[in-house]
Every structure is written in structure tokens, then in C-alpha cells.
Design an enzyme around this catalytic site. Structure first.
Site, short mmCIF file in Angstrom:
data_model
loop_
_atom_site.label_atom_id
_atom_site.label_comp_id
_atom_site.label_asym_id
_atom_site.label_seq_id
_atom_site.Cartn_x
_atom_site.Cartn_y
_atom_site.Cartn_z
N GLY A 159 3.01 0.32 -2.01
CA GLY A 159 4.53 -0.20 -2.10
C GLY A 159 5.61 0.32 -2.28
O GLY A 159 6.07 -0.15 -1.29
N CYS A 194 -8.87 6.45 -1.13
CA CYS A 194 -9.20 5.53 -0.21
C CYS A 194 -10.64 5.26 0.52
O CYS A 194 -11.27 4.58 0.13
CB CYS A 194 -8.75 5.27 1.19
SG CYS A 194 -6.85 4.39 0.35
#
Ligand code: UDX
Ligand code: ADP
Length: 464
Positions: free
Chosen positions: A17, A283
Site C-alpha cells: 500500500g 509471497c
């Protein structure tokens, strides 16, 4: 014709973000961007006067924050206000692997996504475009849609009746350590969705700095799946080369030569063929686990088993490194001092999520050594937090310099390829370590001839 928008809210001020909104703010002066998070400490850190205290370390990020923060880029905990004012809401929250219950260890925990959808359903006004930025399991958009519909249907207030939502998938492909560069010059921007106008609105934002041919538009599910598969393919390359590093060691071949020769075939390509202590980060393991879970869910057990092997090789590589260290140090490291250089999962980031160093350090502590750790960007609290599960976490010291960490140690283990480790002063090191002094280099940073000239014994991963 797309409708232009004025106000963006991004829920989640983390590694994705923060940098991605900063780059949008830098290219879109007409947009007001509010990054919100319920973690007040994180928001305070984004607003800190000293740019060295930002919660995310990324080359180039400080400069952008210093130019646009307070102008068109804002960080706030007022989630309600900023969602209600937004024409477009990005969801950039964490989606870790579930730790208990059905799908534990594989499926993504979507509770943060669900709470975002509820916040948006409650506070959004008028027409809102929702953009999934976080990596999500396929079909998450339909979960978000179902939740949002419940805030419109069956709700008879005028305000609810006027609410409309359109959902897009716009996965982020940035890699940590090169986030700003990746955002500025992406290989592609992927936008998946059903509503053509919403796709155009988001595309218009990216067109401010990305060439049109790099912007790919697809259906929602292909977009969600592509992100998962990109990460799975990248991780697969690392496990492939790491499996061969072990073969090189026993056959007296050299993994760098093999990587180079293989990568020069343009059908294979040269990137992502560096062997090391295995992939880390937030990830790869999470996304492959998720892929395995989805495949099993749809009865594709052979496909699931194929991808499972990528994770197994990764774990095996880390265990293998510890075994070699113990073996070389006469079969025991009990009461020896071992220095670990590098704790971040890769250089140029302070992120330690699923770092190979966590697993290797835990295994070394289990063997009874005293560990001394140095990382140029990861602070003491963070390292101690990551290793707090170990029963032996009291046999631990965190140093603020390489040479202080190495003082009196029997071996140095290089786990992250920070620039600083390419320039080790072996002369100085040889005077402060205990002989015979070992260097275990898992990232190909040491020139072994130079190190050997100063009396070091050197083991390099993948070097027979
Ligand atoms: C990854 C993807 O690259 C990015 O596109 C996605 O958006 C998020 O996940 P990231 O986890 O930040 O990015 O880092 P990456 O550079 O991919 O490295 C992941 C791990 O693989 C690191 O631990 C790194 O050291 C390791 N790695 C990478 C290797 O061991 N060898 C290589 O050749 C490349
Ligand atoms: P990523 O690497 O995907 O950016 P991070 O964990 O760094 O993940 O950041 C995710 C951020 O999202 C965290 O700071 C967390 O506090 C925030 N967050 C999660 N759920 C919500 C929510 N419902 N509302 C606001 N912030 C949230």
C-alpha cells in the site's frame, strides 16, 4: 468514456500500500490519496518527521514521500472518513496463510479482506470502484461482491440505495528492495474486471506513466490467478536451481557456471537463477501453498503434488545448509560462536517475513551454538521477535557492525547478499575470529581466493 475520479483511499499502509500509493501520488497531482490503516503506530511512522523512521525501507521511497506527503498523499487512521470520501478504494491488506482450522498451512486467511469489504460496505457513498491489490486466492472478488451486496440489498435507506460497487483485480507485481523502480517501470500492469468503465478509470491512472501496450486487461479470475502463477513460476525457478546446487557440490561443478550457461538460452532467460538459502518473503510460500490448496479443492492432486515439491526443496535447502555447517565444524557447534551476516530475506529491505535466516538460525540455535547476528537494516527487536519461538533464543546477540558480530566466532554464515558483505576486510576479520575460521557463503558474495589467502576455510553453496 471513462469518468475521472478525484479521491482514492487505500486500506493497508504496508509494503504494498505505502509504496504503490506514493508512486500514484507522484504521477497524479490531481488525485488526493489517503492511505489508511488501523495500526496507529504504522501510520505515525509514515507521518514521522524523520524520513529515516518510515515503516518501510525502499530505495527511492524517502524522496517521493518527502515531496508528496501532505500535498496529495496522506496517511491516516480515520478509515471511515476516507472510505466515505473515496471514488476508488484499493485493498492492500495482508492475506497470510491460515494457521488453524480448515486449510491451515495452505489456504489464505481472508479475515482482513472480509473486514475491509465490510468497512467499505458500511462507509462508502455513491459509486465506488474497489481495487484488489493484495494477492488473493482466485474468486476472492466474488466474496467481496457478496459482502458488499448485503449492504445494498435489503437495506432501504436512500443512502444504501444509491450505493453501487464495481470490483477490479489489479495485482501488484513489485518486488521488495526494488519497489519504486518496479512501480515506475512495470513489466506489465494487469487489470481484471467486468465493468468496462471502471477498467478505463483505473487504466487512465496508469497511463500517466505506463505505456498503453504494457497495460493488460482481462476478466477478474484470470487476473487473480495470473498473480498467483507468476509467483509460483518464479519460486519454481529458485527451487530448480537450488536442487542443482547440491548436485554441483558433489560433482565438482559450479552452480554459477551452470546458471549462466542455462540462462543464456533465451527461451529460459537469465533472471532468477541465483542459487541461495531458498526463497523467503511474504509471497512465494504463501502463494504456492494457496495454489496447492486450490488444486486439491478442485481434485487436481497431481498438480498440487507438483507445486508442493517447490516448497519441499526450499525447506530441504535450508536444512541442508545447517547440516553442512555442523559437519564442517567437526560435527558439533555446541558452545561455539557462529556469526550470521544478513537476516532480511533479501538485500535492500528491512522485511524478515519467512526469511531463510529465521529457519537456519533456529536450526543452529537448536544445535547449541551461541549466535551473533548482524544485518544492516533489520533492528534488534525485529530479529529477536522472529527468533522468540526458539527455546534457545537466550543464546543470541544482535550486533550493529559486522566486525563486532564476528569477534571471537568460529564461523561466519552469509545469508543475505547485502552490498556491504561484498567488501569484507578479511585481514581484519582474520585477527578477530577464532581459528580455524570458517566462512559459509550461501549468496556468492565472497571471493574465496582472497579469503583463503588470509587463512580462512571457505564453503560456497553450489561449488564442488
Ligand atoms: C516477489 C515477486 O518477485 C514479486 O513480483 C511479487 O509481487 C512479490 O513476490 P519479493 O518477495 O519482494 O517479490 O522478492 P523476490 O526478489 O522475488 O525474491 C524472493 C526470494 O527469492 C528472496 O528470498 C530472494 O533472495 C530469493 N531469490 C530470488 C533467490 O534465491 N534467487 C534468485 O535468483 C532470485
Ligand atoms: P503487504 O506486504 O501485503 O503490504 P503488510 O502486512 O505490510 O502487507 O500490510 C498490511 C497492512 O494492512 C497492515 O499494516 C495492517 O494493519 C493493515 N490492515 C489489515 N486489515 C485492515 C483493515 N481491515 N483496515 C485497515 N487496515 C488493515
Amino acid at each position: 468514456m471513462s469518468t475521472s475520479i478525484k479521491n482514492i483511499c487505500c486500506i493497508g499502509a504496508g509494503y504494498v500500500g505505502g509504496p504503490s500509493m506514493a508512486v500514484i501520488a507522484a504521477h497524479c497531482p490531481n488525485l488526493q490519496i489517503n492511505v489508511v490503516d488501523r495500526n496507529k503506530d504504522r501510520i505515525d511512522a509514515w507521518n514521522s518527521i524523520s524520513l529515516d523512521d518510515l515503516p518501510v525501507y525502499e530505495p527511492g521511497l524517502k524522496t517521493i514521500i518527502s515531496r508528496f506527503r501532505g500535498i496529495n498523499l496522506h496517511f491516516s487512521i480515520d478509515i471511515e472518513k476516507h472510505i466515505s470520501e473515496a471514488d476508488m478504494v484499493f485493498i492492500s491488506v495482508n492475506t497470510p496463510t491460515k494457521v488453524k482450522g480448515i486449510g491451515a498451512g495452505q489456504a489464505s486467511d481472508l479475515k482482513w479482506i472480509e473486514s475491509c469489504a465490510r468497512q467499505i460496505g458500511t462507509y462508502a457513498k455513491g459509486s465506488t470502484i474497489i481495487v484488489e491489490k493484495s494477492t488473493l486466492p482466485v474468486k476472492t472478488a466474488s466474496t467481496i461482491k457478496t459482502i458488499l451486496e448485503s449492504y445494498v440489498l435489503g437495506n432501504n435507506t436512500d443512502e444504501s440505495k444509491n450505493k453501487t460497487f464495481s470490483i477490479l483485480s489489479n495485482p501488484e507485481f513489485l518486488a521488495e528492495g526494488t519497489a519504486v523502480e518496479d512501480l515506475e517501470n512495470p513489466d506489465r500492469v494487469l487489470i481484471g474486471g467486468e465493468d468496462k468503465n471502471s477498467i478505463l478509470v483505473l487504466k487512465d491512472i496508469y497511463l500517466k506513466w505506463v505505456d498503453e501496450e504494457k497495460i493488460l486487461t482481462t476478466d477478474l479470475w484470470s487476473s487473480e490467478l495470473s498473480k498467483l502463477i507468476s509467483n509460483a513460476f518464479l519460486a519454481q525457478r529458485i527451487s530448480s536451481i537450488n536442487s542443482i546446487s547440491a548436485l554441483c557440490e558433489v560433482t565438482e561443478a559450479n552452480i554459477n557456471n551452470v546458471s549462466k550457461a542455462v540462462g543464456m538460452d533465451k527461451r529460459i532467460g537469465k533472471y532468477f537463477l541465483n542459487s541461495g538459502p531458498g526463497f523467503g518473503g511474504s509471497c512465494f510460500k504463501k502463494d504456492i501453498s494457496n495454489l496447492i490448496y486450490i488444486c486439491n479443492h478442485y481434485g487436481l492432486s497431481e498438480v498440487a503434488a507438483y507445486w508442493e515439491q517447490v516448497i519441499l526443496i526450499n525447506k530441504w535447502q535450508q536444512k541442508r545448509i545447517t547440516r553442512i555447517i555442523v559437519d564442517k565444524l567437526f560435527g558439533t557447534i555446541s558452545e561455539k560462536k557462529i556469526t550470521v551476516l544478513g537476516f532480511a530475506f533479501k538485500p535492500n529491505t528491512n522485511d524478515t517475513r519467512d526469511s531463510p535466516a529465521i529457519h537456519i538460525c533456529n536450526d543452529l540455535l537448536e544445535e547449541g551454538c551461541f549466535l551473533s547476528i548482524y544485518d544492516p537494516k533489520v533492528n534488534e527487536n525485529q530479529i529477536k521477535k522472529e527468533l522468540s519461538q526458539s527455546e534457545n533464543s537466550n543464546s543470541l546477540d544482535i550486533s550493529t557492525s559486522l566486525y563486532e558480530a564476528a569477534k571471537g566466532s568460529d564461523a561466519i554464515i552469509i545469508l543475505t547478499d547485502w552490498e556491504e558483505f561484498f567488501n569484507i576486510d578479511f585481514k581484519k576479520l582474520s585477527t578477530i575470529m577464532r581459528a580455524p575460521s570458517w566462512i559459509f557463503d550461501s549468496r556468492d558474495v565472497v571471493d574465496q581466493e582472497i579469503a583463503k589467502n588470509f587463512g580462512f576455510k571457505v564453503w560456497k553453496l553450489g561449488n564442488g
